[in-house]
Write a protein that holds these residues in place. Structure first.
Motif, PDB file in Angstrom:
ATOM      1  N   UNK A   1       0.855  -1.188   0.000  1.00 51.07           N
ATOM      2  CA  UNK A   1       0.000   0.000   0.000  1.00 51.07           C
ATOM      3  C   UNK A   1       0.884   1.229   0.000  1.00 51.07           C
ATOM      4  N   UNK A   2       0.292   2.365  -0.375  1.00 49.85           N
ATOM      5  CA  UNK A   2       0.992   3.647  -0.410  1.00 49.85           C
ATOM      6  C   UNK A   2       0.107   4.691   0.250  1.00 49.85           C
ATOM      7  N   UNK A   3       0.725   5.520   1.094  1.00 53.36           N
ATOM      8  CA  UNK A   3       0.015   6.602   1.773  1.00 53.36           C
ATOM      9  C   UNK A   3       0.248   7.913   1.036  1.00 53.36           C
ATOM     10  N   UNK A   4      -0.807   8.730   0.945  1.00 51.20           N
ATOM     11  CA  UNK A   4      -0.710  10.056   0.341  1.00 51.20           C
ATOM     12  C   UNK A   4      -1.275  11.069   1.321  1.00 51.20           C
ATOM     13  N   UNK A   5      -0.830  12.316   1.215  1.00 53.30           N
ATOM     14  CA  UNK A   5      -1.298  13.396   2.063  1.00 53.30           C
ATOM     15  C   UNK A   5      -2.334  14.225   1.312  1.00 53.30           C
ATOM     16  N   UNK A   6      -3.476  14.451   1.931  1.00 54.74           N
ATOM     17  CA  UNK A   6      -4.542  15.282   1.370  1.00 54.74           C
ATOM     18  C   UNK A   6      -4.638  16.552   2.212  1.00 54.74           C
ATOM     19  N   UNK A   7      -4.647  17.702   1.551  1.00 54.99           N
ATOM     20  CA  UNK A   7      -4.677  18.982   2.263  1.00 54.99           C
ATOM     21  C   UNK A   7      -6.066  19.261   2.831  1.00 54.99           C
ATOM     22  N   UNK A   8      -6.113  20.189   3.795  1.00 57.98           N
ATOM     23  CA  UNK A   8      -7.381  20.578   4.396  1.00 57.98           C
ATOM     24  C   UNK A   8      -8.310  21.262   3.417  1.00 57.98           C
ATOM     25  N   UNK A   9      -7.736  21.867   2.347  1.00 56.69           N
ATOM     26  CA  UNK A   9      -8.583  22.529   1.352  1.00 56.69           C
ATOM     27  C   UNK A   9      -9.479  21.521   0.626  1.00 56.69           C
TER      28      UNK A   9
ATOM     29  N   UNK B   1      -4.708   1.965  -0.732  1.00 56.64           N
ATOM     30  CA  UNK B   1      -4.503   3.406  -0.725  1.00 56.64           C
ATOM     31  C   UNK B   1      -4.801   3.924   0.671  1.00 56.64           C
ATOM     32  N   UNK B   2      -3.788   4.534   1.304  1.00 54.85           N
ATOM     33  CA  UNK B   2      -3.925   5.077   2.650  1.00 54.85           C
ATOM     34  C   UNK B   2      -3.889   6.600   2.545  1.00 54.85           C
ATOM     35  N   UNK B   3      -4.959   7.271   2.998  1.00 49.27           N
ATOM     36  CA  UNK B   3      -5.094   8.724   2.880  1.00 49.27           C
ATOM     37  C   UNK B   3      -4.791   9.356   4.226  1.00 49.27           C
ATOM     38  N   UNK B   4      -3.791  10.268   4.247  1.00 52.41           N
ATOM     39  CA  UNK B   4      -3.396  10.954   5.471  1.00 52.41           C
ATOM     40  C   UNK B   4      -3.990  12.362   5.496  1.00 52.41           C
ATOM     41  N   UNK B   5      -4.637  12.718   6.625  1.00 51.68           N
ATOM     42  CA  UNK B   5      -5.197  14.053   6.834  1.00 51.68           C
ATOM     43  C   UNK B   5      -4.551  14.637   8.079  1.00 51.68           C
ATOM     44  N   UNK B   6      -4.114  15.901   8.005  1.00 51.98           N
ATOM     45  CA  UNK B   6      -3.494  16.520   9.174  1.00 51.98           C
ATOM     46  C   UNK B   6      -4.558  16.787  10.233  1.00 51.98           C
ATOM     47  N   UNK B   7      -4.163  16.536  11.493  1.00 52.53           N
ATOM     48  CA  UNK B   7      -5.122  16.709  12.589  1.00 52.53           C
ATOM     49  C   UNK B   7      -5.559  18.162  12.722  1.00 52.53           C
ATOM     50  N   UNK B   8      -4.611  19.099  12.533  1.00 49.35           N
ATOM     51  CA  UNK B   8      -4.943  20.524  12.710  1.00 49.35           C
ATOM     52  C   UNK B   8      -5.999  20.968  11.707  1.00 49.35           C
ATOM     53  N   UNK B   9      -5.863  20.480  10.446  1.00 50.01           N
ATOM     54  CA  UNK B   9      -6.858  20.854   9.433  1.00 50.01           C
ATOM     55  C   UNK B   9      -8.210  20.220   9.743  1.00 50.01           C
TER      56      UNK B   9
ATOM     57  N   UNK C   1     -10.920   2.876   1.481  1.00 53.18           N
ATOM     58  CA  UNK C   1      -9.563   3.374   1.724  1.00 53.18           C
ATOM     59  C   UNK C   1      -9.289   3.432   3.234  1.00 53.18           C
ATOM     60  N   UNK C   2      -8.025   3.295   3.587  1.00 58.39           N
ATOM     61  CA  UNK C   2      -7.591   3.444   4.975  1.00 58.39           C
ATOM     62  C   UNK C   2      -7.334   4.918   5.242  1.00 58.39           C
ATOM     63  N   UNK C   3      -7.811   5.426   6.388  1.00 54.23           N
ATOM     64  CA  UNK C   3      -7.682   6.842   6.734  1.00 54.23           C
ATOM     65  C   UNK C   3      -6.713   6.967   7.904  1.00 54.23           C
ATOM     66  N   UNK C   4      -5.744   7.866   7.738  1.00 56.36           N
ATOM     67  CA  UNK C   4      -4.740   8.117   8.778  1.00 56.36           C
ATOM     68  C   UNK C   4      -4.828   9.569   9.198  1.00 56.36           C
ATOM     69  N   UNK C   5      -4.774   9.811  10.525  1.00 57.13           N
ATOM     70  CA  UNK C   5      -4.765  11.166  11.066  1.00 57.13           C
ATOM     71  C   UNK C   5      -3.315  11.544  11.339  1.00 57.13           C
ATOM     72  N   UNK C   6      -2.797  12.451  10.503  1.00 52.89           N
ATOM     73  CA  UNK C   6      -1.385  12.827  10.575  1.00 52.89           C
ATOM     74  C   UNK C   6      -1.183  13.907  11.646  1.00 52.89           C
ATOM     75  N   UNK C   7       0.103  14.036  12.110  1.00 55.58           N
ATOM     76  CA  UNK C   7       0.492  15.040  13.111  1.00 55.58           C
ATOM     77  C   UNK C   7      -0.388  14.941  14.355  1.00 55.58           C
TER      78      UNK C   7
END
Length: 939
Positions: free
Chosen positions: A780-788, A813-821, A841-847
C-alpha cells in the motif's frame, strides 16, 4: 501359366530364393547403412553449423561492437581456410555487406535452407548466424560449409557395400549350385536360424555334422550372420558416438516441451551446474532453479513468452547459481523445435557459462577506455617516419610549434627551427647528438624557474606515454606550453621522447582580455551583473554549506535621472565613475562591489553580522553624501539609499536575497532617502504579493509541464522492521536550476493560498494509483490530502472511480489528513473521512497530538491510523513529558483498536524506546530517507 524349366525343381527354386533373399538382405543392410550414415553426417553437419554459428557470433561481436571493421575483415581471412568454410559474408545491422571471402558480392545472397535428415546431403551447406551483444543486433554472418569430404566418405561406403553385395551374390550362386542337393536336408534348421536372426538373436549353424557342402553352407551362413551382427553393432556404436557428441558439447543442451517441462538434457549440464541429468529431469521447475531468486522471475517470463510465441534468442544473460551455491553468469539461447510434419515440439535451449566472456568484455571495455585516453600525436608521426621522412622533416620545419626529439640517453636526435626560436638557440649550431641539459643551460631564453633540467630527467618521463608539463614563462615574457610523448618503434620498444612547445602568449592575453570584457563594467571597471550573479550564487552556496551568514547591499543614487536629463548622460557617467571610486575605498578586499546597470550598485559581504553590515551601509551613505561633484559650472552633492538583506535570516536562496535587498532599498527611499534600511518582512507587502503571484505561475507551469515528482519513504513494522507501506511525498522540480528540487515547505503554502493545492492533490492521486496498478507487489501507499480538499465533497467519489478504473483494491490506498486541518473544520472533516472509509480506503490522522483537543475529537474523527507528531518523537530520550504523552496516545489507540505510527525516528535509541512503549509502525531517517527510487520499488 508359363513355366521356366530352370525353376521347376525345388533345388532350383531354393537356390534362386536363397540368392534373392541374401541379395535382399545385403541390399537392405547396405541401404540401411548408407541411410544411417547419411543421417549421421547430416546431424553432424547441423551440429557443426550450430557450433560454428556460436563461435563466429562471439568472434565477430567484439570488433563489430567497437566499429573495428578492419579487424572483422581480417577474421574472415583467418577463419575461412582452416575451418573448411567455402565462403564468408559479413553484414551490418542494416543487412549491408561489410566484407566477403569466397563469394562474388555482385551475386544475390544465398538462400538459407534447413538440412533434411534423409535427403541427399548438398555439396555446400548455406548457413547464417546473427551477431549481437547485450541484446543489440550488430550484424549477421553468412557462410557456406563444404561437405565434399563427408559426401565422398558416404559414396565410398556405398561402393564398398555394392562390391560386397555383388561378391556375396556371386559366391552364393556358386556355392548354392554346388550344394543344392544337400540343401533341402538342412532347410528347416536353416529356416530356424534365419528366423532367430530376424528376431535379433544371432545363432550360428552347427558345422560339425553333415557333408562338406553343408558344412561350407553353414559356415557361409554363419559368416553372413556375423557380418549382419557386426553391421548392427557398428550401427549401435555409431548411435553411441552420436550420443557422446551430444553429451560432451561445450554448452548444455536442453529440450523443453510446449508446457515448459524438461524433456531431455545432455550430460554437459552436470559440468556446468553440478546437477546430474536424472536430477534435472526430476526437478519440476528446471531450468528456472538455476537462476538466482532475483533473476528467476525475469527468466520465467522470457521462457514463457518464448514458448507461447515460438521466438528465438541468442544471448539471454542471467545470474545463475550452481548446485554448490557458486554464482556464475549464464547465457541461454533457444529456438523452436518442429517435427517432420511441422508440429510444434517446444524449445531447444543451449546453456553455457558466460562468466569468462563477461569478464573479458569488462576487461575489454576497460582497455578501450584507457586506450582512448592516450593521445596519438607522437605515434602518428612515428608511424609515417619510415616512408615519409623527408616530407615529415619539411612539415616539422614549417610548423610554428617547437619540436624536439631526444633519445633514451637524453641526447638530441632532431629539432625544428621553431624550437631554436622559442629557446633562443642559434639555428647555425649543430645540436644533434648533444645532451639536452647542456643545450638548455646555454639557451638565451630560458624559463624563469630555478632548475628546468629536473623536468627532463624525471623517472616518469621514461615511463609515461604522454605528460603535460603545463606552461612556462620565458625570460622574454612569452608563455609556452610543453608536452612530452614517448616514441616507440615498430616493435613497440621505446627509443626516446618527443617534446612539443607552443607559444600561447597571444592566446593567454586574448583570453584575459575576453574575461575582463565579460566580467567587468566598461564604464567603472567594477564587476558587471554577470560576474555579480556568479559571485552571489557561489557566496550563497558557501555560506549555506558552512552554516554562516552573508549580506547583500543594494544602493542607487537618489534623483540620478534628474542629472541625466538636465546635465546629460556624459555628466551622469562621470558621476558614476566618481561614486564607484569613492565607494570602492570603503569595500574590503574580500567583499565584492559590482555595478548592475544604470545607477544601481551592489555589495556582497561574506562572513558578517548585522553590526558589521550596518557600519558598511552607514559608510556608503556617508561617503556618497560627502562627494563634491562639479560639471559645467554646476556643483552638486549626490545621495544614495541603501537596502540590506542577509542570508539566511531574510532569504532562503539567491533570488530571494536580491529581491529582499531591492525591497529594503525602496524602504530606505520611503524613509526619506540618503539613508539605509535592513529588510523587514512586514514592510514588504508588495513583494509578498509579487512572490505569491510568481509561485502561482511556477506551480501552474509545473502542473502543465511535468514539473512535479514523487519521492517515497518507507513505514516499517516496529517488531521486525519489515515494510508496512510507503508514503508518497511530492517534490517540485526547480526549472531555474535543472537537476535540483524544491521541498514542499517552499511551495505548498503558496499552493494552498492560491488554491492550486487541490490540483496537486489530484496529480499525486493519479500517480500513486497508476503505480499501485502497475506494481501489484507493493502492499500500500500513503498520500497526504490537504485541508482545502474538505471543501471538495466529490473527491471521495473521484478517488473511488479512479481506483475502480485502474482495478486497484481501495485498502491499498492510505489517505493521510493533518489533525490541525481536521479539527479546524470538524464537520467537513468528519463527512470527508466517513466518505473515504466508505470507499474502502484506509484513513490516517497525521500530526496527531499537535491539537489541544486531540483526545476529545478522536471519537468523532473515525480514523484507522494515528501518526504521532514528530515533535513528541524527536526529543523522546531527553524529554520526560514527551514520553508520557506518547505512552498515553499509544495506550489509548490500542484500546480503540487503531494502529499507531511514529514519525521522525532519527536514531536507534528512539527506535528502542518506541519498541518498548509498544508503537506499531515507525518512520524516519534511522530506517531510510525519502528517495525517488526507493529500494522496495527497484526490486
Amino acid at each position: 501359366m508359363l513355366k521356366i524349366p530352370f525353376l521347376t525343381s525345388l533345388r532350383s527354386r531354393l537356390i534362386v530364393a536363397c540368392v534373392l533373399l541374401q541379395g535382399a538382405v545385403l541390399a537392405a543392410l547396405l541401404f540401411s547403412t548408407i541411410r544411417v550414415w547419411n543421417d549421421t553426417v547430416a546431424r553432424a553437419t547441423e551440429v557443426r553449423v550450430a557450433e560454428l554459428s556460436r563461435l563466429l557470433s562471439v568472434a565477430f561481436a567484439a570488433p563489430l561492437s567497437v566499429g573495428d571493421l578492419a579487424r572483422a575483415a581480417d577474421l574472415l581471412d583467418g577463419i575461412r581456410a582452416p575451418e573448411g568454410i567455402d565462403y564468408l559474408i559479413l553484414l551490418d545491422a542494416n543487412g549491408r555487406i561489410i566484407a566477403a571471402r569466397g563469394w562474388d558480392i555482385s551475386r544475390p545472397l544465398p538462400e538459407i535452407r534447413q538440412l533434411k535428415e534423409r535427403g541427399v546431403l548438398p555439396a555446400l551447406v548455406d548457413a547464417a548466424t546473427p551477431i549481437s551483444q547485450g541484446g543489440e543486433k550488430l550484424g549477421e554472418l553468412r557462410f557456406g560449409i563444404s561437405t565434399g569430404i563427408l559426401r565422398e566418405g558416404v559414396s565410398s561406403l556405398a561402393r564398398q557395400g555394392a562390391v560386397a553385395l555383388f561378391s556375396g551374390l556371386v559366391l552364393s550362386v556358386l556355392l548354392l549350385m554346388l550344394t543344392g542337393l544337400w540343401l533341402t536336408r538342412h532347410l528347416h534348421r536353416l529356416i530356424a536360424v534365419t528366423e532367430a536372426a530376424a528376431n535379433g538373436t544371432y545363432k550360428e549353424m552347427d558345422t560339425a555334422h553333415g557333408s562338406d557342402e553343408i558344412v561350407q553352407l553353414s559356415q557361409r551362413f554363419n559368416e553372413m550372420a556375423r557380418s549382419i551382427r557386426d553391421r548392427v553393432v557398428a550401427l549401435s556404436q555409431s548411435e553411441e558416438r552420436f550420443h557422446i557428441i551430444a553429451d560432451y558439447t561445450y554448452s548444455a543442451e536442453l529440450w523443453l516441451n510446449p508446457e515448459g517441462k524438461l524433456v531431455w538434457v545432455n550430460a554437459s549440464i552436470a559440468r556446468l551446474t553440478g546437477y546430474a541429468v536424472n536430477e534435472c529431469m526430476l526437478l519440476p521447475d528446471f531450468p528456472l532453479i538455476l537462476a538466482t531468486p532475483e533473476e528467476r522471475g525475469r527468466l520465467a517470463d522470457a521462457l514463457e513468452f518464448a514458448l507461447q510465441n515460438r521466438t528465438t534468442s541468442q544471448d539471454f544473460e542471467f545470474r545463475g547459481q550452481s548446485r554448490d551455491g557458486r554464482l556464475f553468469w549464464a547465457s541461454l539461447a533457444w529456438q523452436p523445435l518442429f517435427d517432420g510434419r511441422g508440429q510444434y515440439l517446444g524449445l531447444r535451449a543451449s546453456l553455457r557459462d558466460n562468466s569468462e566472456l563477461k569478464d573479458d568484455r569488462l576487461a575489454l571495455r576497460k582497455a578501450v577506455a584507457e586506450l582512448r585516453q592516450i593521445h596519438s600525436l607522437g605515434q602518428s608521426y612515428l608511424a609515417r617516419a619510415e616512408t615519409e621522412r623527408a616530407r615529415l622533416m619539411a612539415l616539422l620545419s614549417a610548423m610554428r610549434f617547437g619540436v624536439l626529439f631526444v633519445d633514451n640517453d637524453n641526447r638530441i636526435a632532431f629539432h625544428n627551427p621553431a624550437f631554436c626560436e622559442l629557446w633562443g638557440v642559434s639555428k647555425s649550431q649543430n645540436l644533434v647528438g648533444r645532451a639536452i641539459g647542456m643545450v638548455l643551460q646555454q639557451a638565451e631564453n630560458r624559463p624563469m624557474v630555478s632548475d628546468v633540467l629536473t623536468t627532463y630527467l624525471e623517472d616518469r618521463i621514461q615511463a609515461d606515454a604522454r605528460i603535460d608539463h603545463g606552461e612556462l614563462t620565458m625570460n622574454d615574457g612569452r608563455i609556452i606550453t610543453q608536452h612530452c610523448y614517448r616514441v616507440l618503434d615498430q616493435q613497440g620498444v621505446a627509443n626516446g621522447r618527443m617534446w612539443i612547445y607552443e607559444d600561447v602568449t597571444q592566446e593567454r592575453l586574448l583570453a584575459d582580455h575576453m574575461v575582463n570584457l565579460a566580467e567587468r563594467d566598461a564604464l567603472t571597471g567594477l564587476y558587471n551583473r554577470h560576474r555579480f550573479q556568479q559571485e552571489l550564487e557561489r557566496m550563497v552556496s558557501d555560506t549555506d554549506r558552512r552554516q554562516g551568514a552573508m549580506a547583500l547591499l543594494f544602493f542607487d543614487l537618489d534623483e540620478f535621472k534628474h542629472v541625466n536629463d538636465t546635465l546629460g548622460h556624459g555628466v551622469g557617467d562621470q558621476l558614476l565613475q566618481v561614486i564607484a571610486k569613492e565607494v570602492g575605498h570603503q569595500v574590503r578586499r574580500h567583499e565584492v562591489l559590482a555595478r548592475l546597470g544604470g545607477d544601481e550598485f551592489a555589495v556582497l559581504v561574506p562572513d558578517c553580522n548585522e553590526y558589521e553590515v550596518s557600519r558598511l551601509a552607514e559608510r556608503i551613505v556617508m561617503t556618497v553624501s560627502q562627494v563634491q561633484f562639479s560639471a559645467n559650472g554646476h556643483s552638486m552633492r549626490p545621495s544614495t539609499s541603501v537596502g540590506v538583506a542577509m542570508f539566511p535570516q531574510h532569504a532562503g536562496n539567491a533570488a530571494e536575497l536580491v529581491a529582499h535587498a531591492d525591497s529594503a532599498m525602496y524602504q530606505a527611499k520611503s524613509a526619506g532617502k540618503s539613508t539605509w534600511r535592513l529588510y523587514r518582512r512586514e514592510a514588504d507587502q508588495s513583494r509578498s504579493v509579487i512572490a505569491r503571484l510568481s509561485w502561482k505561475d511556477r506551480i501552474l507551469d509545473a502542473l502543465k509541464h511535468d514539473g512535479f515528482e514523487l519521492h517515497f519513504q518507507g513505514i516499517y513494522h516496529a517488531a521486525d522492521k519489515s515494510l508496512a507501506h510507503l508514503e508518497a511525498l511530492v517534490r517540485m522540480k526547480d526549472a531555474q536550476s535543472p537537476g535540483e528540487i524544491i521541498m514542499p515547505g517552499q511551495f505548498i503554502p503558496h499552493a494552498e493560498t492560491t488554491g492550486k493545492i487541490i490540483e496537486i492533490d489530484r496529480w499525486v492521486l493519479h500517480q500513486v494509483v497508476d503505480l499501485l496498478s502497475l506494481r501489484q507487489e507493493i502492499p500500500s501507499i500513503a498520500i497526504n490530502i490537504s485541508g482545502r480538499s474538505f471543501d471538495e465533497p466529490g473527491l471521495p467519489e473521484y478517488i473511488s472511480r479512479l481506483l475502480a478504473s485502474r482495478q486497484v483494491e481501495p485498502r491499498r490506498l492510505l489517505v493521510e489528513l493533518t489533525e490541525t486541518a481536521a479539527v479546524s473544520d470538524m464537520r467537513d472533516a468528519q463527512r470527508f473521512i466517513d466518505a473515504l472509509r466508505a470507499t474502502g480506503c484506509t484513513v490516517c490522522l497525521d500530526d496527531f497530538g499537535t491539537g489541544f483537543s486531540s483526545f476529545a475529537y478522536l471519537k468523532q474523527l473515525k480514523a484507522d491510523v494515528l501518526k504521532i507528531d514528530g515533535l513528541f518523537i524527536r526529543d523522546l530520550p531527553v524529554n520526560h513529558d514527551s514520553e508520557v504523552f506518547v505512552r498515553g496516545m499509544v495506550a489509548m489507540a490500542r484500546d480503540m483498536g487503531k494502529i499507531t505510527i511514529a514519525e521522525f525516528v532519527e536514531n536507534e535509541e528512539i527506535f528502542n524506546m518506541l519498541l518498548e512503549i509498544g508503537i506499531d509502525q515507525v518512520q524516519g531517517y534511522y530506517l531510510d530517507r525519502p528517495s525517488r527510487e526507493h529500494p522496495s520499488l527497484m526490486r
